[in-house]
Design a protein around this motif. Structure first.
Motif, PDB file in Angstrom:
ATOM      1  N   PRO A  46       7.451  14.489   6.566  1.00 38.40           N
ATOM      2  CA  PRO A  46       8.640  15.334   5.865  1.00 38.40           C
ATOM      3  C   PRO A  46       9.365  14.288   4.744  1.00 38.40           C
ATOM      4  N   ASP A  47       9.922  14.700   3.781  1.00 35.37           N
ATOM      5  CA  ASP A  47       9.749  13.882   3.121  1.00 35.37           C
ATOM      6  C   ASP A  47      11.461  13.192   3.654  1.00 35.37           C
ATOM      7  N   GLY A  48      12.134  12.150   3.503  1.00 32.76           N
ATOM      8  CA  GLY A  48      13.605  11.008   3.915  1.00 32.76           C
ATOM      9  C   GLY A  48      12.806  11.114   5.405  1.00 32.76           C
ATOM     10  N   ALA A  49      11.490  11.834   6.439  1.00 30.21           N
ATOM     11  CA  ALA A  49      11.357  10.782   7.645  1.00 30.21           C
ATOM     12  C   ALA A  49      11.271   9.490   7.932  1.00 30.21           C
ATOM     13  N   ALA A  50      11.695   9.242   8.719  1.00 33.21           N
ATOM     14  CA  ALA A  50      11.564   6.868   8.707  1.00 33.21           C
ATOM     15  C   ALA A  50      10.495   7.107  10.000  1.00 33.21           C
ATOM     16  N   VAL A  51       9.660   6.256   9.394  1.00 36.79           N
ATOM     17  CA  VAL A  51       8.678   6.179  10.028  1.00 36.79           C
ATOM     18  C   VAL A  51       8.029   4.717  10.332  1.00 36.79           C
ATOM     19  N   VAL A  52       7.101   4.472  11.104  1.00 35.55           N
ATOM     20  CA  VAL A  52       7.166   3.190  11.371  1.00 35.55           C
ATOM     21  C   VAL A  52       5.322   2.827  11.890  1.00 35.55           C
TER      22      VAL A  52
ATOM     23  N   LYS B 126       1.049  -1.132   0.140  1.00 33.21           N
ATOM     24  CA  LYS B 126      -0.267   0.192   0.011  1.00 33.21           C
ATOM     25  C   LYS B 126       0.868   1.107   0.195  1.00 33.21           C
ATOM     26  N   THR B 127       0.061   2.412  -0.470  1.00 30.23           N
ATOM     27  CA  THR B 127       1.377   3.664  -1.169  1.00 30.23           C
ATOM     28  C   THR B 127       0.406   4.204  -0.485  1.00 30.23           C
ATOM     29  N   LEU B 128       0.910   5.092   0.793  1.00 27.84           N
ATOM     30  CA  LEU B 128      -0.346   6.436   1.611  1.00 27.84           C
ATOM     31  C   LEU B 128       0.186   8.041   1.536  1.00 27.84           C
ATOM     32  N   PRO B 129      -0.742   8.844   0.858  1.00 28.06           N
ATOM     33  CA  PRO B 129       0.242   9.789   1.309  1.00 28.06           C
ATOM     34  C   PRO B 129      -0.034  10.246   3.122  1.00 28.06           C
ATOM     35  N   VAL B 130       0.788  10.629   3.284  1.00 24.12           N
ATOM     36  CA  VAL B 130       0.875  11.636   4.788  1.00 24.12           C
ATOM     37  C   VAL B 130       0.762  13.226   4.492  1.00 24.12           C
ATOM     38  N   PHE B 131       0.938  13.970   3.316  1.00 24.70           N
ATOM     39  CA  PHE B 131      -0.287  14.776   3.274  1.00 24.70           C
ATOM     40  C   PHE B 131       1.248  15.788   4.209  1.00 24.70           C
ATOM     41  N   ASP B 132       0.783  16.631   5.366  1.00 18.22           N
ATOM     42  CA  ASP B 132       1.920  17.147   5.802  1.00 18.22           C
ATOM     43  C   ASP B 132       2.367  16.251   6.755  1.00 18.22           C
ATOM     44  N   VAL B 133       2.171  15.474   7.405  1.00 20.71           N
ATOM     45  CA  VAL B 133       1.772  15.437   9.099  1.00 20.71           C
ATOM     46  C   VAL B 133       3.642  14.814   9.017  1.00 20.71           C
TER      47      VAL B 133
ATOM     48  N   GLU C 120       3.209   1.134  13.656  1.00 25.78           N
ATOM     49  CA  GLU C 120       2.621   0.565  14.988  1.00 25.78           C
ATOM     50  C   GLU C 120       1.855  -0.918  14.774  1.00 25.78           C
ATOM     51  N   TYR C 121       1.085  -0.695  13.862  1.00 22.46           N
ATOM     52  CA  TYR C 121      -0.445  -1.845  14.171  1.00 22.46           C
ATOM     53  C   TYR C 121       1.625  -3.148  13.033  1.00 22.46           C
ATOM     54  N   SER C 122       1.274  -3.107  12.476  1.00 26.78           N
ATOM     55  CA  SER C 122       2.379  -4.527  11.939  1.00 26.78           C
ATOM     56  C   SER C 122       3.851  -4.819  12.584  1.00 26.78           C
ATOM     57  N   GLY C 123       4.294  -3.300  12.350  1.00 29.01           N
ATOM     58  CA  GLY C 123       5.540  -3.560  12.849  1.00 29.01           C
ATOM     59  C   GLY C 123       7.115  -3.195  11.672  1.00 29.01           C
ATOM     60  N   THR C 124       5.782  -2.268  10.841  1.00 25.06           N
ATOM     61  CA  THR C 124       6.973  -2.064   9.191  1.00 25.06           C
ATOM     62  C   THR C 124       7.182  -1.229   9.269  1.00 25.06           C
ATOM     63  N   ALA C 125       8.675  -0.535   8.626  1.00 24.41           N
ATOM     64  CA  ALA C 125       9.382   0.507   8.491  1.00 24.41           C
ATOM     65  C   ALA C 125       9.125   0.995   7.227  1.00 24.41           C
ATOM     66  N   GLY C 126       9.465   2.380   7.517  1.00 26.75           N
ATOM     67  CA  GLY C 126       9.839   2.794   5.551  1.00 26.75           C
ATOM     68  C   GLY C 126       9.634   4.575   6.015  1.00 26.75           C
ATOM     69  N   LYS C 127      10.069   4.990   5.653  1.00 27.71           N
ATOM     70  CA  LYS C 127      10.703   6.064   4.708  1.00 27.71           C
ATOM     71  C   LYS C 127       9.648   6.783   3.752  1.00 27.71           C
ATOM     72  N   VAL C 128       9.590   8.895   4.502  1.00 30.54           N
ATOM     73  CA  VAL C 128       8.699   9.097   3.454  1.00 30.54           C
ATOM     74  C   VAL C 128       9.235   9.808   2.482  1.00 30.54           C
ATOM     75  N   SER C 129       9.068   9.621   0.871  1.00 32.38           N
ATOM     76  CA  SER C 129       9.258  10.146  -0.110  1.00 32.38           C
ATOM     77  C   SER C 129       8.588  10.821  -0.889  1.00 32.38           C
ATOM     78  N   GLN C 130       8.109  11.989  -1.673  1.00 36.22           N
ATOM     79  CA  GLN C 130       7.659  12.432  -2.219  1.00 36.22           C
ATOM     80  C   GLN C 130       6.178  12.759  -1.815  1.00 36.22           C
ATOM     81  N   GLY C 131       6.152  13.081  -0.298  1.00 35.91           N
ATOM     82  CA  GLY C 131       4.977  12.661   0.584  1.00 35.91           C
ATOM     83  C   GLY C 131       4.128  11.893   0.852  1.00 35.91           C
ATOM     84  N   ARG C 132       4.998  10.314   0.216  1.00 31.82           N
ATOM     85  CA  ARG C 132       4.207   9.193   0.035  1.00 31.82           C
ATOM     86  C   ARG C 132       5.246   8.240   1.304  1.00 31.82           C
ATOM     87  N   VAL C 133       4.111   7.222   1.773  1.00 29.22           N
ATOM     88  CA  VAL C 133       5.077   5.720   2.338  1.00 29.22           C
ATOM     89  C   VAL C 133       4.729   4.889   1.706  1.00 29.22           C
ATOM     90  N   THR C 134       5.586   4.093   1.334  1.00 31.44           N
ATOM     91  CA  THR C 134       4.671   2.659   0.183  1.00 31.44           C
ATOM     92  C   THR C 134       5.221   1.624   1.894  1.00 31.44           C
TER      93      THR C 134
END
Length: 142
Positions: free
Chosen positions: A106-112, A97-104, A114-128
């Motif tokens: 920033p690009d480059g932010a490491a996110v997780v 799934k690819t989700l827009p993160v809107f402005d919550v 927390e429901y699944s434990g899966t990590a990702g990185k915001v790129s172009q306002g989205r995280v996959t």
């Protein structure tokens, strides 16, 4: 909001009970020993509880609906030296799934998620993310 018994899908039908007397049934703790659905439901509520405990923005933050369907919203808190932001996405596809993160976040932010434990990185306002769940509880990775 969770009601007593939701965490185990406690049956709300008691033979011979009328009206709200059904709400006074015994807790079905013995169903946990059988595993299956009851254990899965309890784990769901535990994950939500851990997320709520870790993020004061969930209870005290500002709610902002970012997308109506499927629902994506943020909760942000910036007060009294506390800064916390989360993004919640419901009814997402199972798997990739690819989700827009809107402005919550920033690009480059490491996110997780927390429901699944899966990590990702915001790129172009989205995280996959690739998760086996339809719910995403996104926060900054620690």
């Amino acid at each position: 909001q969770i009601y007593y018994g939701d965490e185990l899908a406690r049956p709300l039908v008691v033979p011979g009970a009328q009206g709200d007397a059904n709400l006074r049934s015994d807790m079905n703790w013995s169903d946990l020993a059988r595993g299956g659905t009851t254990a899965e439901i309890l784990e769901h509520w535990r994950r939500l509880g851990r997320f709520r405990h870790a993020h004061p923005a969930v209870g005290a933050g500002v709610h902002r609906t970012l997308q109506a369907s499927p629902l994506i919203f943020s909760r942000t808190l910036d007060a009294d030296g506390v800064s916390d932001r989360v993004l919640v996405a419901l009814d997402q596809p199972v798997g990739s799934k690819t989700l827009p993160v809107f402005d919550v976040f920033p690009d480059g932010a490491a996110v997780v998620d927390e429901y699944s434990g899966t990590a990702g990185k915001v790129s172009q306002g989205r995280v996959t993310l690739d998760t086996p769940y339809r719910l995403v509880l996104l926060s900054r990775a620690k």
